[in-house]
Design a protein around this motif. Structure first.
Motif, PDB file in Angstrom:
ATOM      1  N   ARG A  20      -4.431   7.190   4.798  1.00  0.00           N
ATOM      2  CA  ARG A  20      -5.825   6.915   4.218  1.00  0.00           C
ATOM      3  C   ARG A  20      -5.596   6.494   2.738  1.00  0.00           C
ATOM      4  NH1 ARG A  20      -8.324  11.736   2.366  1.00  0.00           N
ATOM      5  NH2 ARG A  20      -6.787  13.394   2.060  1.00  0.00           N
ATOM      6  N   PHE A  21      -6.632   5.886   2.343  1.00  0.00           N
ATOM      7  CA  PHE A  21      -6.625   5.512   0.965  1.00  0.00           C
ATOM      8  C   PHE A  21      -7.769   6.477   0.149  1.00  0.00           C
ATOM      9  CE2 PHE A  21      -4.459   2.110   2.742  1.00  0.00           C
ATOM     10  CZ  PHE A  21      -3.427   1.772   1.472  1.00  0.00           C
ATOM     11  N   VAL A  22      -7.368   6.891  -1.001  1.00  0.00           N
ATOM     12  CA  VAL A  22      -8.375   7.958  -1.718  1.00  0.00           C
ATOM     13  C   VAL A  22      -8.295   7.382  -3.190  1.00  0.00           C
ATOM     14  CG1 VAL A  22      -7.906   9.938  -0.080  1.00  0.00           C
ATOM     15  CG2 VAL A  22      -6.393   9.679  -2.056  1.00  0.00           C
ATOM     16  N   PRO A  23      -9.422   7.723  -3.978  1.00  0.00           N
ATOM     17  CA  PRO A  23      -9.272   7.514  -5.480  1.00  0.00           C
ATOM     18  C   PRO A  23      -7.946   8.161  -6.014  1.00  0.00           C
ATOM     19  CG  PRO A  23     -11.485   8.033  -4.590  1.00  0.00           C
ATOM     20  CD  PRO A  23     -10.666   8.305  -3.421  1.00  0.00           C
ATOM     21  N   GLU A  80       2.767   5.809  -3.264  1.00  0.00           N
ATOM     22  CA  GLU A  80       3.602   6.348  -1.978  1.00  0.00           C
ATOM     23  C   GLU A  80       4.619   5.132  -1.817  1.00  0.00           C
ATOM     24  OE1 GLU A  80       2.020   8.950   1.204  1.00  0.00           O
ATOM     25  OE2 GLU A  80       1.107  10.155  -0.327  1.00  0.00           O
ATOM     26  N   VAL A  81       5.635   5.016  -2.360  1.00  0.00           N
ATOM     27  CA  VAL A  81       6.430   3.959  -2.070  1.00  0.00           C
ATOM     28  C   VAL A  81       7.909   4.684  -1.685  1.00  0.00           C
ATOM     29  CG1 VAL A  81       7.752   1.790  -3.178  1.00  0.00           C
ATOM     30  CG2 VAL A  81       5.255   2.017  -3.851  1.00  0.00           C
ATOM     31  N   ASP A  82       8.676   4.057  -0.712  1.00  0.00           N
ATOM     32  CA  ASP A  82       9.822   4.549  -0.639  1.00  0.00           C
ATOM     33  C   ASP A  82      10.936   3.704  -1.369  1.00  0.00           C
ATOM     34  OD1 ASP A  82      12.257   5.456   0.348  1.00  0.00           O
ATOM     35  OD2 ASP A  82      11.986   5.039   2.489  1.00  0.00           O
ATOM     36  N   VAL A  96       4.588  -2.205  -3.352  1.00  0.00           N
ATOM     37  CA  VAL A  96       3.606  -1.786  -4.139  1.00  0.00           C
ATOM     38  C   VAL A  96       2.114  -2.453  -3.458  1.00  0.00           C
ATOM     39  CG1 VAL A  96       2.324  -2.207  -6.416  1.00  0.00           C
ATOM     40  CG2 VAL A  96       4.959  -1.794  -6.149  1.00  0.00           C
ATOM     41  N   ALA A  97       2.004  -3.835  -2.954  1.00  0.00           N
ATOM     42  CA  ALA A  97       0.916  -4.354  -2.529  1.00  0.00           C
ATOM     43  C   ALA A  97       0.504  -3.566  -1.289  1.00  0.00           C
ATOM     44  CB  ALA A  97       1.229  -5.738  -2.273  1.00  0.00           C
ATOM     45  N   ASP A  98       1.303  -2.836  -0.391  1.00  0.00           N
ATOM     46  CA  ASP A  98       0.905  -2.272   0.438  1.00  0.00           C
ATOM     47  C   ASP A  98       0.307  -0.820   0.402  1.00  0.00           C
ATOM     48  OD1 ASP A  98       0.971  -1.987   3.728  1.00  0.00           O
ATOM     49  OD2 ASP A  98       2.655  -0.567   3.127  1.00  0.00           O
ATOM     50  N   ALA A  99       0.888  -0.221  -1.080  1.00  0.00           N
ATOM     51  CA  ALA A  99       0.554   1.111  -1.201  1.00  0.00           C
ATOM     52  C   ALA A  99      -1.024   1.052  -2.062  1.00  0.00           C
ATOM     53  CB  ALA A  99       1.511   1.642  -2.270  1.00  0.00           C
ATOM     54  N   VAL A 100      -1.465  -0.046  -2.346  1.00  0.00           N
ATOM     55  CA  VAL A 100      -2.679  -0.124  -3.117  1.00  0.00           C
ATOM     56  C   VAL A 100      -3.721  -0.699  -2.500  1.00  0.00           C
ATOM     57  CG1 VAL A 100      -1.492   0.699  -5.427  1.00  0.00           C
ATOM     58  CG2 VAL A 100      -1.868  -1.833  -4.713  1.00  0.00           C
ATOM     59  N   ARG A 101      -4.963  -0.481  -2.920  1.00  0.00           N
ATOM     60  CA  ARG A 101      -6.101  -1.289  -2.405  1.00  0.00           C
ATOM     61  C   ARG A 101      -6.968  -1.597  -3.944  1.00  0.00           C
ATOM     62  NH1 ARG A 101      -3.824  -1.724   1.261  1.00  0.00           N
ATOM     63  NH2 ARG A 101      -4.139  -1.221   3.470  1.00  0.00           N
TER      64      ARG A 101
END
Length: 109
Positions: A20-23, A80-82, A96-101
């Protein structure tokens, strides 16, 4: 109803498991100039340097390129990047693109 059409109604959580994405909590972006006691030299593109100069020019006193870089590093620490499994610049950009919105205003959409 086809599989494709009903999947559009599912949330990211429904499709991606527990993700899930949170602020970002502002307290996580707390590096201050007085705490910055290490020197860092980075290479940036002409476009990136221009953007940093623009930010410094429009924000006024207290916001300089160092402040922008510090807060971006703090933001990166929250992703949260491996990192151990990220090899090469293309993989880094993808992770990085996958980890952020990113919030987009209607004028930039």
């Amino acid at each position: 109803m086809s599989e494709v059409s009903y999947q559009t109604f599912l949330s990211d959580i429904g499709r991606l498991g527990s993700e899930r994405f949170v602020p970002v909590d502002p307290s996580e972006l707390d590096s201050r100039r007085k705490d910055a006691d290490r020197k860092l030299t980075i290479r940036v593109s002409k476009q990136q340097a221009k953007w940093l100069d623009h930010i410094e020019a429009i924000t006024g006193k207290g916001i300089d390129e160092d402040a922008v870089i510090r807060v971006l590093i703090d933001l990166g620490r929250q992703l949260e990047v491996d990192w151990a499994m990220t090899a090469g610049a293309p993989a880094l950009r993808a992770a990085v693109a996958d980890a952020v919105r990113v919030r987009r205003t209607s004028s930039r959409a």
